[in-house]
Design a protein around this motif. Structure first.
Motif, PDB file in Angstrom:
ATOM      1  N   GLU A 132      22.948  61.949  -1.872  1.00 31.17           N
ATOM      2  CA  GLU A 132      22.463  63.007  -0.990  1.00 31.17           C
ATOM      3  C   GLU A 132      21.696  64.064  -1.767  1.00 31.17           C
ATOM      4  N   ALA A 133      22.248  64.489  -2.898  1.00 31.92           N
ATOM      5  CA  ALA A 133      21.594  65.528  -3.688  1.00 31.92           C
ATOM      6  C   ALA A 133      20.240  65.076  -4.213  1.00 31.92           C
ATOM      7  N   LEU A 134      20.096  63.762  -4.464  1.00 27.37           N
ATOM      8  CA  LEU A 134      18.844  63.220  -4.981  1.00 27.37           C
ATOM      9  C   LEU A 134      17.915  62.711  -3.882  1.00 27.37           C
ATOM     10  N   LEU A 135      18.280  63.007  -2.641  1.00 28.12           N
ATOM     11  CA  LEU A 135      17.467  62.566  -1.491  1.00 28.12           C
ATOM     12  C   LEU A 135      17.265  61.052  -1.510  1.00 28.12           C
ATOM     13  N   GLY A 136      18.318  60.337  -1.864  1.00 30.38           N
ATOM     14  CA  GLY A 136      18.246  58.883  -1.888  1.00 30.38           C
ATOM     15  C   GLY A 136      18.440  58.293  -0.503  1.00 30.38           C
ATOM     16  N   THR A 137      18.242  56.988  -0.417  1.00 39.06           N
ATOM     17  CA  THR A 137      18.376  56.294   0.867  1.00 39.06           C
ATOM     18  C   THR A 137      19.611  55.395   0.884  1.00 39.06           C
ATOM     19  N   PRO A 138      20.335  55.405   1.991  1.00 37.39           N
ATOM     20  CA  PRO A 138      21.471  54.488   2.125  1.00 37.39           C
ATOM     21  C   PRO A 138      21.076  53.111   2.653  1.00 37.39           C
ATOM     22  N   ASP A 139      19.769  52.863   2.798  1.00 33.14           N
ATOM     23  CA  ASP A 139      19.332  51.589   3.386  1.00 33.14           C
ATOM     24  C   ASP A 139      19.853  50.376   2.593  1.00 33.14           C
ATOM     25  N   ALA A 140      20.015  50.544   1.286  1.00 32.02           N
ATOM     26  CA  ALA A 140      20.479  49.419   0.464  1.00 32.02           C
ATOM     27  C   ALA A 140      21.918  49.042   0.772  1.00 32.02           C
ATOM     28  N   PHE A 141      22.617  49.874   1.538  1.00 33.45           N
ATOM     29  CA  PHE A 141      24.011  49.602   1.872  1.00 33.45           C
ATOM     30  C   PHE A 141      24.155  48.931   3.242  1.00 33.45           C
ATOM     31  N   ASP A 142      23.045  48.574   3.836  1.00 33.85           N
ATOM     32  CA  ASP A 142      23.046  47.892   5.127  1.00 33.85           C
ATOM     33  C   ASP A 142      23.952  46.655   5.079  1.00 33.85           C
ATOM     34  N   ALA A 143      24.775  46.491   6.092  1.00 31.09           N
ATOM     35  CA  ALA A 143      25.741  45.397   6.125  1.00 31.09           C
ATOM     36  C   ALA A 143      25.064  44.035   6.023  1.00 31.09           C
ATOM     37  N   ARG A 144      23.852  43.909   6.555  1.00 28.85           N
ATOM     38  CA  ARG A 144      23.177  42.607   6.548  1.00 28.85           C
ATOM     39  C   ARG A 144      22.813  42.169   5.132  1.00 28.85           C
ATOM     40  N   ILE A 145      22.520  43.138   4.270  1.00 37.56           N
ATOM     41  CA  ILE A 145      22.232  42.803   2.869  1.00 37.56           C
ATOM     42  C   ILE A 145      23.478  42.225   2.206  1.00 37.56           C
ATOM     43  N   GLN A 146      24.608  42.835   2.473  1.00 31.63           N
ATOM     44  CA  GLN A 146      25.858  42.385   1.863  1.00 31.63           C
ATOM     45  C   GLN A 146      26.267  41.021   2.423  1.00 31.63           C
ATOM     46  N   GLU A 147      26.085  40.832   3.717  1.00 30.69           N
ATOM     47  CA  GLU A 147      26.436  39.557   4.343  1.00 30.69           C
ATOM     48  C   GLU A 147      25.602  38.418   3.777  1.00 30.69           C
ATOM     49  N   ALA A 148      24.355  38.713   3.420  1.00 34.81           N
ATOM     50  CA  ALA A 148      23.477  37.674   2.889  1.00 34.81           C
ATOM     51  C   ALA A 148      23.979  37.155   1.538  1.00 34.81           C
ATOM     52  N   ARG A 149      24.734  37.972   0.845  1.00 34.05           N
ATOM     53  CA  ARG A 149      25.263  37.528  -0.447  1.00 34.05           C
ATOM     54  C   ARG A 149      26.654  36.926  -0.325  1.00 34.05           C
ATOM     55  N   GLY A 150      27.471  37.506   0.519  1.00 34.81           N
ATOM     56  CA  GLY A 150      28.786  36.937   0.779  1.00 34.81           C
ATOM     57  C   GLY A 150      29.886  37.339  -0.174  1.00 34.81           C
ATOM     58  N   GLN A 151      29.649  38.328  -1.035  1.00 37.82           N
ATOM     59  CA  GLN A 151      30.696  38.797  -1.947  1.00 37.82           C
ATOM     60  C   GLN A 151      31.547  39.858  -1.244  1.00 37.82           C
ATOM     61  N   LEU A 152      32.852  39.617  -1.184  1.00 37.00           N
ATOM     62  CA  LEU A 152      33.730  40.450  -0.357  1.00 37.00           C
ATOM     63  C   LEU A 152      33.812  41.887  -0.852  1.00 37.00           C
ATOM     64  N   GLY A 153      34.024  42.069  -2.156  1.00 31.60           N
ATOM     65  CA  GLY A 153      34.126  43.424  -2.684  1.00 31.60           C
ATOM     66  C   GLY A 153      32.851  44.206  -2.473  1.00 31.60           C
ATOM     67  N   GLN A 154      31.717  43.565  -2.667  1.00 32.36           N
ATOM     68  CA  GLN A 154      30.427  44.223  -2.448  1.00 32.36           C
ATOM     69  C   GLN A 154      30.305  44.706  -1.019  1.00 32.36           C
ATOM     70  N   ALA A 155      30.687  43.872  -0.077  1.00 36.33           N
ATOM     71  CA  ALA A 155      30.601  44.254   1.338  1.00 36.33           C
ATOM     72  C   ALA A 155      31.496  45.453   1.636  1.00 36.33           C
ATOM     73  N   GLU A 156      32.697  45.480   1.057  1.00 37.31           N
ATOM     74  CA  GLU A 156      33.603  46.596   1.323  1.00 37.31           C
ATOM     75  C   GLU A 156      33.121  47.879   0.654  1.00 37.31           C
ATOM     76  N   SER A 157      32.539  47.759  -0.531  1.00 38.75           N
ATOM     77  CA  SER A 157      31.975  48.929  -1.198  1.00 38.75           C
ATOM     78  C   SER A 157      30.854  49.540  -0.365  1.00 38.75           C
ATOM     79  N   ALA A 158      29.957  48.698   0.112  1.00 38.42           N
ATOM     80  CA  ALA A 158      28.851  49.195   0.940  1.00 38.42           C
ATOM     81  C   ALA A 158      29.369  49.805   2.235  1.00 38.42           C
TER      82      ALA A 158
END
Length: 505
Positions: free
Chosen positions: A226-252
């Motif tokens: 937030e402080a760096l005006l970054g984007t949360p788009d990289a945390f979109d659930a569809r990106i995580q689902e495309a990889r299928g790693q469980l921990g990654q999906a929960e982190s996002a």
């Protein structure tokens, strides 16, 4: 009251006893099992045939048979001779955890010890007497022989202990609270020092804190993003689902919860020329996620070890005595090494986020080093340097200890796991991570205030308030060290836990 049964201890119980001083007793079921297997030991003594640990020497000296009238001296000498530890004493919380685990392994009834031994050990624990246990001297092979011998030495009244702010012989304090030092019967000295409870205590407490810090790392990430005006788009659930790693999906998913509803995000959703953020922001799920997967794996190993029968020989209610190697510490040693790798990765990526907060070329218009008067003031310049030093040390501490082996005991113990070394370096690495994340949260809170009057998400604003409860806003340069220590202590005590309850590790 926590009732020990030798079967159901959890990390949460370890924390409750080590830190919150939850009282402990031996369950009736465990007491009955102990009486049954103690009778097996007594019958073996009466028969007089050589049985390792009961009427023989130990290790390389196991071929020496000891006469009946010297069995008590045998056990006492074992404890005395093995109390060979050196170095700084383990802190009280780790010794309390070790006492709990030692009592619990005796409660499995596989050691053949009398219930009285557990009662006395728990009496010391419940009244606040804790043995002075040097942290160095264990290779984790026939268990943590030296640390556990120091614990046993206090239990028989001969070793030093602490009670409140005093240090004296344990027997002095035991008399004060109405306890009687244990007179060791056959096999009980061995039952007290054979096992993995010292390094498991240290590793278990470190693992529990690392679980907490994993969640806090996401809170720090959200504030920095937030402080760096970054984007949360990289945390979109569809990106995580495309990889299928469980921990990654929960982190996002946790990051999406923490960042939901931010005014700051809406202020730069359109018109921002940046296509994507740096890895330290964009790839957090890909780094924190595998850490979660590994955390769960290692936590399960450690929790199984909390209830493991690690003596030798094991005494069965059937009357059999089985000699094996359950005292070998490879399981928790390897788990500790994996946890140290997790810690290093979390520290490294956090330090890179800190650098982006203070670096004038990367911090999206924030003041250089977040200083009010750059040049006259240095702001958070040295805090980032401290974080770099800590992250670098975490990398060194990630070198595995459990791949090392130096044969001991006349080459009888020819493959040893160095599990205590693994646990001790893990403890230091986790402390480093705590302070790196504290630095990120302090810098993130300061940076967030430069985005006012815009507000972040409810979760990030709550985190900001928690930081400000411990650390005042900057009003010119001051020593950051007390702020880092104070916020780190608040983190370790659970101040941020409410923000990460959506994830169960």
């Amino acid at each position: 009251m926590l009732h020990l049964d030798g079967r159901s201890l959890r990390l949460t119980d370890l924390l409750a006893v080590a830190d919150a001083r939850r009282p402990v007793s031996l369950s009736p079921e465990a007491r009955a099992r102990m009486v049954e297997t103690r009778a097996v030991v007594d019958r073996a003594v009466d028969r007089g045939a050589p049985v390792y640990g009961i009427n023989t020497g130990f290790g390389k000296l196991s071929e020496v048979t000891i006469p009946l009238e010297q069995l008590t001296a045998l056990q006492r000498n074992l404890v005395r001779s093995h109390a060979a530890g050196v170095g700084d004493p383990l802190p009280e919380r780790e010794v309390r955890a070790m006492m709990l685990l030692r009592a619990n392994v005796l409660a499995t009834a596989y050691a053949g010890a009398r219930p009285d031994v557990v009662d006395t050990l728990l009496g010391m624990l419940n009244t606040g007497i804790w043995p002075v246990v040097p942290e160095q001297g264990s290779v984790g092979a026939s268990g943590d022989l030296a640390p556990l011998a120091h614990l046993a030495l206090a239990l028989i009244g001969e070793g030093p202990a602490r009670f409140g702010d005093r240090e004296d012989l344990a027997s002095v304090f035991m008399t004060e609270v109405g306890l009687t030092p244990v007179t060791l019967a056959a096999k009980e000295g061995l039952a007290l020092i054979n096992g993995t409870q010292a390094h498991t205590a240290v590793a278990g407490l470190a693992c529990a804190e690392l679980i907490r810090l994993w969640g806090i790392a996401h809170v720090a990430t959200a504030m920095t993003l937030e402080a760096l005006l970054g984007t949360p788009d990289a945390f979109d659930a569809r990106i995580q689902e495309a990889r299928g790693q469980l921990g990654q999906a929960e982190s996002a998913a946790l990051l999406r919860v923490l960042l939901g509803g931010s005014e700051i995000r809406e202020s730069h959703r359109f018109g921002d020329p940046r296509v994507q953020d740096a890895y330290a922001l964009r790839c957090v799920p890909q780094v924190h996620g595998p850490a979660l997967d590994a955390l769960r794996f290692t936590r399960d190993i450690i929790e199984r070890e909390l209830n493991a029968a690690t003596d030798n020989p094991l005494v069965l209610a059937t009357g059999e005595l089985l000699s094996g190697g359950n005292f070998h510490g490879q399981a928790v040693g390897m788990a500790s090494d994996m946890l140290a790798i997790i810690t290093a990765n979390l520290a490294v990526i956090s330090e890179r986020r800190i650098d982006r907060l203070v670096h004038p070329d990367f911090n999206q218009g924030l003041p250089p080093f977040l200083a009010a008067s750059p040049g006259l003031e240095s702001g958070h310049m040295m805090s980032q340097v401290t974080a770099a030093a800590l992250a670098s040390e975490c990398k060194l501490l990630a070198h595995p200890a459990s791949v090392d082996s130096i044969p001991t005991d006349g080459n009888k113990e020819d493959v040893v796991p160095m599990a205590m070394n693994a646990a001790l370096k893990l403890r230091r690495s986790v402390r480093n991570l705590r302070h790196v994340l504290a630095i990120e949260l302090i810098a993130g809170a300061e940076a967030l205030e430069h985005r006012r009057p815009l507000r972040s998400s409810m979760a990030v604003e709550a985190a900001h308030a928690l930081v400000r409860a411990q650390v005042a806003p900057a009003s010119g340069d001051r020593s950051p060290a007390p702020d880092i220590a104070r916020l780190g202590a608040a983190m370790a005590s659970g101040a941020f836990d409410s923000l990460t309850t959506s994830v169960v590790i």
